[in-house]
Design an enzyme around this catalytic site. Structure first.
Site, PDB file in Angstrom:
ATOM      1  CD  GLU A 146       8.910   3.694   2.868  1.00 21.42           C
ATOM      2  OE1 GLU A 146       8.305   4.569   3.901  1.00 21.42           O
ATOM      3  OE2 GLU A 146       8.926   4.211   1.599  1.00 21.42           O
ATOM      4  CG  PHE A 193      -1.823   1.200   1.191  1.00 25.61           C
ATOM      5  CD1 PHE A 193      -2.742   1.388   0.362  1.00 25.61           C
ATOM      6  CD2 PHE A 193      -1.533   2.302   2.102  1.00 25.61           C
ATOM      7  CE1 PHE A 193      -3.654   2.368   0.317  1.00 25.61           C
ATOM      8  CE2 PHE A 193      -2.374   3.309   2.098  1.00 25.61           C
ATOM      9  CZ  PHE A 193      -3.719   3.348   1.278  1.00 25.61           C
ATOM     10  N   GLY A 194       0.681   2.106  -1.128  1.00 28.54           N
ATOM     11  CA  GLY A 194       1.461   3.379  -0.936  1.00 28.54           C
ATOM     12  C   GLY A 194       0.286   4.452  -0.783  1.00 28.54           C
ATOM     13  CE1 TYR A 195       2.459   7.588   4.228  1.00 32.33           C
ATOM     14  CE2 TYR A 195       2.349   5.167   3.871  1.00 32.33           C
ATOM     15  CZ  TYR A 195       2.655   6.329   4.484  1.00 32.33           C
ATOM     16  OH  TYR A 195       3.819   6.266   5.189  1.00 32.33           O
ATOM     17  N   GLY A 196       2.000   8.027  -0.115  1.00 28.87           N
ATOM     18  CA  GLY A 196       2.691   9.428  -0.409  1.00 28.87           C
ATOM     19  C   GLY A 196       3.564   8.986  -1.486  1.00 28.87           C
ATOM     20  CB  SER A 197       7.380   9.327  -1.829  1.00 32.48           C
ATOM     21  OG  SER A 197       7.947   8.412  -0.857  1.00 32.48           O
TER      22      SER A 197
END
Length: 184
Positions: free
Chosen positions: A95, A18-22
């Site tokens: 991360e 899951f990606g929410y930013g960069s």
């Protein structure tokens, strides 16, 4: 470093990230499918002081984290099972550089139907880099002028918003922050 995303030996099935930013605009890993996805129980927030990528210890910037409460629309990337070790190693290097994020497997709802478990990185509220819930004006003041190894903090915020907008994803709080850092 406690990692809760269990990689099961012999499990070579595809998995989701899951990606929410960069990660939305620069995933940096091979994937075979990208779907818009909704994560409940966490929200996108500039809640992490950046001492490396978008600031320094002397002049921190802010980067996004998934913080408890609310919900978040982002992208889910399906990764082929044979790339599991490589992609997880890449994500951990990217991360977990200062251990401000915790690796979790969280349920996300995919647009078009279906729920999958996805690797996601949530903020550790006990970590020294946790900025908490800042109002937009305070967040803008921190972002303005901060620079780290990956560039200036303003570009990070503007790039994230540009890519969210291209996907039809609104983040009103982040838009308020951007208005606060935009040149008058």
């Amino acid at each position: 470093m406690a990692i809760l995303f269990a990689i099961r030996h012999g499990d070579m099935g595809d998995f989701w990230v899951f990606g929410y930013g960069s990660l939305i605009w620069r995933p940096g890993f091979a994937h075979v499918e990208t779907r818009r996805a909704h994560l409940h129980g966490y929200r996108r927030s500039l809640c992490v002081y950046s001492f490396v990528h978008r600031g320094t210890r002397e002049r921190p910037g802010l980067v996004l984290g998934l913080d408890h409460g609310g919900s978040c629309v982002g992208l889910a990337f399906r990764v082929p099972g044979e790339l599991r070790d490589e992609v997880i190693a890449y994500l951990r290097e990217r991360e977990l550089v200062t251990s401000v994020y915790l690796e979790r497997a969280l349920k996300v709802r995919l647009d078009g139907g279906g729920t999958v478990e996805a690797v996601a990185y949530i903020v550790d509220r006990k970590h020294e880099q946790y900025a908490g819930a800042l109002d937009a004006a305070h967040a803008a003041a921190v972002v303005r002028g901060a620079v780290g190894q990956s560039g200036n903090n303003e570009d990070y915020v503007f790039s994230t918003l540009k890519h969210l907008e291209a996907l039809g994803i609104r983040d009103h709080w982040l838009e308020d922050v951007a208005r606060g850092i935009a040149p008058s």
